[in-house]
Design an enzyme around this catalytic site. Structure first.
Site, PDB file in Angstrom:
ATOM      1  N   SER A 103       0.824  -1.211   0.000  1.00  0.00           N
ATOM      2  CA  SER A 103       0.000   0.000   0.000  1.00  0.00           C
ATOM      3  C   SER A 103       0.863   1.268   0.000  1.00  0.00           C
ATOM      4  O   SER A 103       1.625   1.497  -0.919  1.00  0.00           O
ATOM      5  CB  SER A 103      -0.964  -0.022   1.187  1.00  0.00           C
ATOM      6  OG  SER A 103      -1.960  -0.982   0.974  1.00  0.00           O
TER       7      SER A 103
ATOM      8  N   LYS B  62     -23.322  16.359   6.870  1.00  0.00           N
ATOM      9  CA  LYS B  62     -22.388  16.912   7.841  1.00  0.00           C
ATOM     10  C   LYS B  62     -22.037  15.840   8.873  1.00  0.00           C
ATOM     11  O   LYS B  62     -22.924  15.197   9.432  1.00  0.00           O
ATOM     12  CB  LYS B  62     -23.008  18.137   8.525  1.00  0.00           C
ATOM     13  CG  LYS B  62     -22.135  18.750   9.609  1.00  0.00           C
ATOM     14  CD  LYS B  62     -20.843  19.311   9.039  1.00  0.00           C
ATOM     15  CE  LYS B  62     -20.009  19.969  10.117  1.00  0.00           C
ATOM     16  NZ  LYS B  62     -18.705  20.416   9.613  1.00  0.00           N
TER      17      LYS B  62
END
Length: 323
Positions: free
Chosen positions: A122, A174
């Site tokens: 990764s 949000k």
């Protein structure tokens, strides 16, 4: 003539104190010797002398300004080349991007070769992509091209204890996803778009730096890790070998003498190389009957672990454990 019980207790207490300070002194000497040995090993070659710089990329990768400054200092030094010694499962996407960009700037000044000693998965493979040449041990692990975003969800747990979390938000997305409420399809789609965007960047970087065809890129970018031997066939690495192989490549392709001394560069941050020493000290101090001092050492260790916590988008390989 018998000895008063209070005197016996006092003498035992005194012996414990003397033993504690002696042990602490011995541990301090051991620590000083260990750190001194590492310093001598890494700094025995004067900065102003021609050398090959070795940079260790280990543990979890995250934003590290001190490491970037160190790479910039190597670029200004008389190092003839740089060897990246990599053994890391990755880390945050932004930290890996920062490291990659710094390595590419360094590679514009000096040849850089990566050596995968154990794992370059990764984000650590992103770092390897910053080198001009990638070498891996035959059974090292490379790849894990992908991005992950993980978050806990305690909704079911809260139901069992009769707790409901309420919030008032300016807009539906949000602070989403929220670990205390079920993840809405809209919130999941928003996070999915973040993951896909970062993955597209990572995948494109692999294709560009390794010059892979579309079919080969599709094969190596499905999230799997590969051995160094498999990675060679898939063009994720250029050679199998170790640091000696890197020195031979630098001599052959870049004219860097193989007998040039290697100097290990380290940033100013204290790593976990001497974590064993902290553990040993904590155990000894606790065994001597000083739990407060042992607790202090434990707190110090806990603080170090907190500094390695990761959040946000991750380019991190961790084997899945089922069961």
């Amino acid at each position: 003539m018998s000895i008063d019980a209070d005197q016996i207790v006092e003498r035992r207490r005194l012996r414990r104190k003397v033993t504690f300070w002696r042990t602490l002194g011995i541990l301090a000497v051991v620590a000083a010797v260990a750190v001194g040995a590492a310093t001598v090993a890494g700094r025995s070659i004067p900065v102003g002398s021609p050398h090959v710089a070795r940079v260790m990329i280990g543990g979890l990768i995250r934003n590290d300004r001190e490491r970037v400054e160190m790479l910039e200092e190597i670029g200004r030094s008389r190092a003839r080349a740089v060897i990246l010694s990599i053994d890391s499962p990755g880390g945050t996407v932004t930290g890996s991007e920062q490291l990659y960009d710094a390595l590419r700037r360094l590679a514009a000044k000096k040849p850089v070769v990566a050596v995968v000693e154990g794992v370059a998965a990764s984000g650590a493979y992103i770092a390897a992509l910053g080198a001009d040449h990638v070498i891996a041990r035959r059974n090292a692990l490379v790849g894990s091209v992908g991005v992950i975003y993980q978050f806990p969800n305690f909704t079911e747990l809260l139901k069992t204890v009769g707790v409901t979390m309420e919030d008032i938000k300016s807009s539906p997305l949000k602070a989403s996803p929220n670990p205390y409420t079920p993840t809405t399809p809209e919130a999941r789609a928003a996070v999915d778009s973040l993951v896909k965007d970062s993955y597209a960047w990572f995948r494109g970087l692999v294709g560009e730096r390794r010059k892979l065809s579309d079919p080969l890129l599709a094969t190596v970018s499905d999230g799997r890790v590969f051995t160094g031997h498999q990675g060679l066939e898939l063009q994720l690495v250029d050679e199998l070998g170790d640091e000696r192989t890197a020195r031979a490549w630098l001599a052959r392709e870049k004219g860097v003498p193989e007998d040039l001394k290697v100097r290990t560069w380290r940033s100013g941050q204290v790593g976990d190389e001497f974590g064993w020493l902290l553990g040993a000290a904590r155990g000894v101090v606790s065994a001597l009957g000083f739990p407060q001092a042992a607790a202090f050492l434990t707190q110090a260790a806990h603080g170090a672990l907190e500094r390695t916590q990761l959040d946000g988008l991750l380019a991190l390989w961790h084997p899945r454990v089922d069961g």
